[in-house]
Design a protein around this motif. Structure first.
Motif, PDB file in Angstrom:
ATOM      1  N   UNK A  23       0.831  -1.206   0.000  1.00 35.98           N
ATOM      2  CA  UNK A  23       0.000   0.000   0.000  1.00 35.98           C
ATOM      3  C   UNK A  23       0.866   1.257   0.000  1.00 35.98           C
ATOM      4  N   UNK A  24       1.957   1.232   0.754  1.00 36.42           N
ATOM      5  CA  UNK A  24       2.872   2.377   0.722  1.00 36.42           C
ATOM      6  C   UNK A  24       3.459   2.572  -0.672  1.00 36.42           C
ATOM      7  N   UNK A  25       3.748   1.457  -1.355  1.00 40.61           N
ATOM      8  CA  UNK A  25       4.239   1.538  -2.735  1.00 40.61           C
ATOM      9  C   UNK A  25       3.200   2.197  -3.646  1.00 40.61           C
ATOM     10  N   UNK A  26       1.944   1.767  -3.509  1.00 40.39           N
ATOM     11  CA  UNK A  26       0.885   2.322  -4.346  1.00 40.39           C
ATOM     12  C   UNK A  26       0.642   3.797  -4.033  1.00 40.39           C
ATOM     13  N   UNK A  27       0.648   4.159  -2.758  1.00 37.39           N
ATOM     14  CA  UNK A  27       0.452   5.556  -2.372  1.00 37.39           C
ATOM     15  C   UNK A  27       1.570   6.437  -2.919  1.00 37.39           C
ATOM     16  N   UNK A  28       2.806   5.942  -2.839  1.00 34.23           N
ATOM     17  CA  UNK A  28       3.945   6.694  -3.361  1.00 34.23           C
ATOM     18  C   UNK A  28       3.788   6.924  -4.861  1.00 34.23           C
ATOM     19  N   UNK A  29       3.409   5.880  -5.574  1.00 32.13           N
ATOM     20  CA  UNK A  29       3.236   6.012  -7.025  1.00 32.13           C
ATOM     21  C   UNK A  29       2.122   7.000  -7.366  1.00 32.13           C
ATOM     22  N   UNK A  30       1.013   6.934  -6.643  1.00 31.42           N
ATOM     23  CA  UNK A  30      -0.082   7.863  -6.919  1.00 31.42           C
ATOM     24  C   UNK A  30       0.348   9.312  -6.650  1.00 31.42           C
ATOM     25  N   UNK A  31       1.116   9.519  -5.611  1.00 30.94           N
ATOM     26  CA  UNK A  31       1.625  10.868  -5.348  1.00 30.94           C
ATOM     27  C   UNK A  31       2.552  11.327  -6.470  1.00 30.94           C
ATOM     28  N   UNK A  32       3.418  10.437  -6.922  1.00 31.13           N
ATOM     29  CA  UNK A  32       4.334  10.790  -8.001  1.00 31.13           C
ATOM     30  C   UNK A  32       3.566  11.148  -9.267  1.00 31.13           C
TER      31      UNK A  32
END
Length: 276
Positions: A131-140
């Motif tokens: 989930x942290x990976x997905x959140x980081x990607x969405x922010x990017x």
């Protein structure tokens, strides 16, 4: 959270080795328990289309696995109907929820217990590094980049916008996700909520500004678009990320929770009451 073994479960769960014994009516039992994705439900039509797209991605990653959908409320199919259609076959219920709370603790187990299917309930999706990976990607995708300049970094932060719950375990889980995301970003990540818990997203933004952090992004800790996600995004002073939706990490995490539930030890049965 340990997976729960619900009532109507007998013996071990069959996970392979050819078709199982025939179900009532002569139908062969599937050789793998069905995966039932349990969504909350929403009046926003984008939520249902997002969940259905996620199911398609789960099926693509695990061909041959029976994958079904059931909602807690608001959308068809409702979970009791999905479980009734499975008959007395085996199923693993994977909550499309990001933390513990009333739905995970009460609603889903009670619906499972009332169904003829032999079921296990998996842990909610969060917290988890995927989930942290997905959140980081969405922010990017929304325009975030962690500044290399120390002064700019001291002015930066992220608000992790979640639905909210009165359950303290839900807030603990959201806080753990915020910590995982902060490790990836190298800036503070503050949990905030759309309802039922504090702080709200506007309050969190104001508190960060009072500490000199004016470059604040909002990370959308929602599985699909909806009213809460839109309200939280509208409170962003800078950029707001899209919900997690069908990020590639999401179907991987759904299958991880399914597999985890199959290998978890059954929950101990409640002790029998002594005769009066």
């Amino acid at each position: 959270m340990t997976a729960h073994l619900m009532n109507r479960t007998s013996g071990g769960t069959r996970t392979g080795g050819g078709p199982g014994p025939a179900a009532p009516g002569g139908r062969p039992r599937p050789d793998r328990p069905a995966l039932v994705l349990v969504a909350h439900g929403s009046r926003d039509p984008r939520a249902l289309s997002t969940v259905r797209a996620l199911l398609d991605r789960v099926r693509a990653l695990r061909p041959g696995l029976p994958v079904r959908l059931g909602h807690i409320e608001l959308n068809e199919p409702l979970l009791p109907g999905t479980l009734a259609a499975l008959g007395d076959t085996d199923a693993v219920l994977v909550p499309l929820l990001l933390s513990r709370g009333y739905h995970v603790r009460r609603d889903i187990p009670e619906m499972a217990a009332a169904a003829p299917a032999r079921t296990r309930v998996a842990a909610p999706l969060g917290p988890h590094p995927l989930l942290a990976e997905a959140l980081h990607d969405r922010l990017t995708e929304a325009g975030w980049h962690t500044p290399g300049d120390p002064a700019a970094r001291r002015a930066s932060a992220v608000v992790l916008a979640a639905a909210g719950s009165r359950d303290p375990d839900a807030r603990t889980d959201t806080g753990r996700t915020a910590a995982l995301l902060a490790e990836r970003l190298g800036v503070p990540v503050v949990p905030a909520y759309a309802s039922a818990a504090a702080p709200t997203v506007p309050d969190a933004v104001r508190a960060l500004a009072a500490r000199g952090r004016h470059r604040v992004a909002v990370a959308s800790y929602f599985t699909a678009p909806g009213r809460f996600a839109a309200e939280c995004a509208a409170a962003a002073p800078w950029i707001a990320a899209a919900p997690l939706a069908t990020h590639p990490a999401m179907p991987r995490l759904v299958l991880h929770r399914y597999d985890e539930a199959l290998t978890a030890a059954p929950a101990p049965a409640a002790p029998a009451l002594a005769p009066a």
